[in-house]
Design an enzyme around this catalytic site. Structure first.
Site: not given
Ligand code: NI
Length: 168
Positions: A46, A51, A97-98, A139-140, A143
């Site tokens: 995701g 991000q 998380c990226l 989670h997304e 953000h």
């Molecule tokens: Ni994340």
């Protein structure tokens, strides 16, 4: 198509409340296309626009069935997503998380959520998600409000070698 750069903490864009998407124009479609490409290249499950440094309320998720690894992955694109209902049941799970490389953490999330939003053309969509998919949505969507999973985690650690988690 272009790969975008994924930004990491402490980049302030990750702490901002992202702006609502109002124009479903060509530029927006290009953003979505680039986000999908960036998500696949990462690779991750995701990605939220902040991000990639864009403070807009749009998320892309690509995830298969957790019970069946052979099942084809499903792609979700949601602009201005909102949780309209959530299960009473909450579950713990390990997230990565990226935008927070090198760490994982245990986070409590709703087991199931119903999310409404708009697709990339601006048409209303509703998604019922359970289990891991519901976790990715939560989670997304965090953000988009400047929240990172480590804010909610009961425990955060550096994964050992061989300990791998899908990042989003
Ligand atoms: Ni994340």
């Amino acid at each position: 198509m272009a790969l975008m750069t994924i930004v990491n903490l402490p980049d302030p864009v990750l702490r901002r409340k992202a702006h609502k998407v109002t124009d479903f124009d060509r530029d927006f479609e290009q953003l979505v296309t680039d986000m999908i490409e960036t998500l696949r290249a990462a690779p991750g499950v995701g990605l939220a626009a902040p991000q990639v440094g864009v403070s807009k309320r749009v998320i892309v998720i690509e995830y298969g069935d957790e019970e069946d690894e052979e099942a084809p992955k499903k792609l979700y694109v949601l602009a201005n997503p909102e949780i309209v209902s959530a299960s009473e049941q909450v579950v713990k799970g390990v997230e990565a998380c990226l935008s927070v490389p090198g760490l994982v953490g245990e986070v409590e999330r709703y087991y199931g959520v119903t999310v409404k939003g708009m697709n990339r053309k601006g048409k209303p969509v509703k998604v019922k998600a359970q289990g891991w998919l519901a976790r990715i949505f939560q989670h997304e969507m965090d953000h988009l409000d400047g929240i990172v999973y480590t804010d909610r985690a009961t425990e955060v650690w550096k994964p050992k070698e061989g300990e791998e988690y899908a990042a989003d």
